[in-house]
Write a protein that holds these residues in place. Structure first.
Motif, short mmCIF file in Angstrom:
data_model
loop_
_atom_site.label_atom_id
_atom_site.label_comp_id
_atom_site.label_asym_id
_atom_site.label_seq_id
_atom_site.Cartn_x
_atom_site.Cartn_y
_atom_site.Cartn_z
N TRP A 1 -2.33 5.58 -8.92
CA TRP A 1 -3.58 4.99 -8.41
C TRP A 1 -4.48 4.56 -9.57
O TRP A 1 -5.07 3.49 -9.55
CB TRP A 1 -4.28 6.02 -7.53
CG TRP A 1 -5.62 5.58 -7.03
CD1 TRP A 1 -5.87 4.78 -5.95
CD2 TRP A 1 -6.88 5.88 -7.63
NE1 TRP A 1 -7.23 4.59 -5.83
CE2 TRP A 1 -7.87 5.25 -6.86
CE3 TRP A 1 -7.28 6.62 -8.74
CZ2 TRP A 1 -9.22 5.33 -7.15
CZ3 TRP A 1 -8.62 6.71 -9.03
CH2 TRP A 1 -9.57 6.07 -8.24
N TRP A 2 -4.56 5.41 -10.61
CA TRP A 2 -5.41 5.14 -11.78
C TRP A 2 -4.92 3.92 -12.55
O TRP A 2 -5.69 3.01 -12.84
CB TRP A 2 -5.43 6.39 -12.65
CG TRP A 2 -6.39 6.39 -13.80
CD1 TRP A 2 -7.54 5.66 -13.93
CD2 TRP A 2 -6.30 7.19 -14.97
NE1 TRP A 2 -8.16 5.96 -15.11
CE2 TRP A 2 -7.42 6.91 -15.76
CE3 TRP A 2 -5.39 8.14 -15.41
CZ2 TRP A 2 -7.64 7.52 -16.99
CZ3 TRP A 2 -5.62 8.76 -16.62
CH2 TRP A 2 -6.73 8.44 -17.40
N GLY B 1 4.16 7.13 -7.04
CA GLY B 1 3.49 8.36 -7.47
C GLY B 1 4.34 9.58 -7.24
O GLY B 1 4.42 10.48 -8.10
N PRO C 1 2.68 2.32 -4.02
CA PRO C 1 2.07 3.22 -5.00
C PRO C 1 2.28 4.70 -4.66
O PRO C 1 2.44 5.52 -5.54
CB PRO C 1 0.59 2.84 -4.99
CG PRO C 1 0.60 1.41 -4.56
CD PRO C 1 1.72 1.31 -3.57
N TRP C 2 2.29 5.05 -3.37
CA TRP C 2 2.54 6.44 -2.99
C TRP C 2 3.96 6.83 -3.38
O TRP C 2 4.19 7.90 -3.93
CB TRP C 2 2.36 6.62 -1.48
CG TRP C 2 0.93 6.61 -1.08
CD1 TRP C 2 0.22 5.52 -0.67
CD2 TRP C 2 0.03 7.70 -1.09
NE1 TRP C 2 -1.08 5.90 -0.41
CE2 TRP C 2 -1.22 7.23 -0.66
CE3 TRP C 2 0.15 9.05 -1.42
CZ2 TRP C 2 -2.33 8.04 -0.56
CZ3 TRP C 2 -0.95 9.86 -1.31
CH2 TRP C 2 -2.18 9.35 -0.88
N GLN D 1 -2.95 1.59 -11.57
CA GLN D 1 -2.95 0.41 -10.71
C GLN D 1 -4.28 -0.33 -10.85
O GLN D 1 -4.33 -1.54 -10.77
CB GLN D 1 -2.73 0.83 -9.26
CG GLN D 1 -2.62 -0.29 -8.27
CD GLN D 1 -2.42 0.23 -6.87
OE1 GLN D 1 -2.83 1.34 -6.54
NE2 GLN D 1 -1.78 -0.55 -6.03
N ARG D 2 -5.33 0.41 -11.12
CA ARG D 2 -6.66 -0.17 -11.22
C ARG D 2 -7.08 -0.52 -12.64
O ARG D 2 -7.97 -1.32 -12.84
CB ARG D 2 -7.68 0.78 -10.60
CG ARG D 2 -7.62 0.74 -9.10
CD ARG D 2 -8.02 2.03 -8.44
NE ARG D 2 -7.91 1.95 -6.98
CZ ARG D 2 -6.77 1.96 -6.32
NH1 ARG D 2 -5.64 2.05 -6.94
NH2 ARG D 2 -6.75 1.89 -5.00
N HIS E 1 0.82 -1.21 0.00
CA HIS E 1 0.00 0.00 0.00
C HIS E 1 0.86 1.26 0.00
O HIS E 1 0.42 2.30 -0.44
CB HIS E 1 -0.95 0.00 1.19
CG HIS E 1 -1.96 -1.09 1.13
ND1 HIS E 1 -2.96 -1.12 0.19
CD2 HIS E 1 -2.11 -2.22 1.85
CE1 HIS E 1 -3.69 -2.21 0.35
NE2 HIS E 1 -3.19 -2.90 1.35
#
Length: 162
Positions: free
Chosen positions: A86-87, A21, A17-18, A89-90, A14
């Motif tokens: 985030w985008w 980013g 990704p930060w 990743q999904r 978790h």
């Protein structure tokens, strides 16, 4: 002896990704900033000034040192980088989504050029083309960072040499 090949704890997944980013935003923001600084230096068109312009922010002084304005630009880039990771990743498609972010952010030329007398005019075609090129370069940099991140998540090398 600890097993270094073990998967990272769930919490670390978790956080990554930060981190990705922030690195994506920082890298692409530096690319855009240095590109527009070079264009302004060699052409005289104030596209870098436009990038850093904060004249319209009421709670900030009308002029700040360049490095502070550049840091503010990087903060915006980092926020975009975090949202971008985030985008993708999904939903995937890192390159096309990166270029889309670059193209959409280039539209900021329209309102920003109207908010100060220190920046290029709304209808300055050369400035618009340099601004667009810089933001597309920004989008490609975002996309490449996203591509590298996606492949690192899968354990694959991002670019194969066959």
């Amino acid at each position: 002896m600890p097993d270094h090949s073990a998967k990272p704890p769930k919490l670390l997944k978790h956080i990554l990704p930060w981190k990705a980013g922030v690195l994506t935003g920082l890298t692409s923001g530096l690319v855009l900033g240095f590109f527009l600084k070079a264009i302004q230096t060699y052409s005289g068109l104030k596209v870098y000034t436009l990038l850093l312009n904060i004249d319209f922010v009421p709670w900030l002084p009308p002029t700040l040192p360049e490095y502070i304005e550049f840091v503010l630009h990087l903060i915006v880039s980092i926020i975009l980088g975090i949202l971008y990771i985030w985008w993708i990743q999904r939903s995937g498609y890192p390159i096309s989504k990166g270029v889309l972010i670059g193209a959409l952010s280039s539209l900021l030329y329209i309102p920003l050029s109207q908010l100060s007398t220190r920046v290029p005019d709304l209808f300055d075609v050369k400035a618009i083309l340099y601004w667009l090129a810089g933001h597309l370069l920004f989008g490609v940099a975002v996309g490449v960072c996203g591509l590298v991140w996606r492949h690192n998540q899968k354990g694959d090398p991002p670019f194969r040499h066959e």
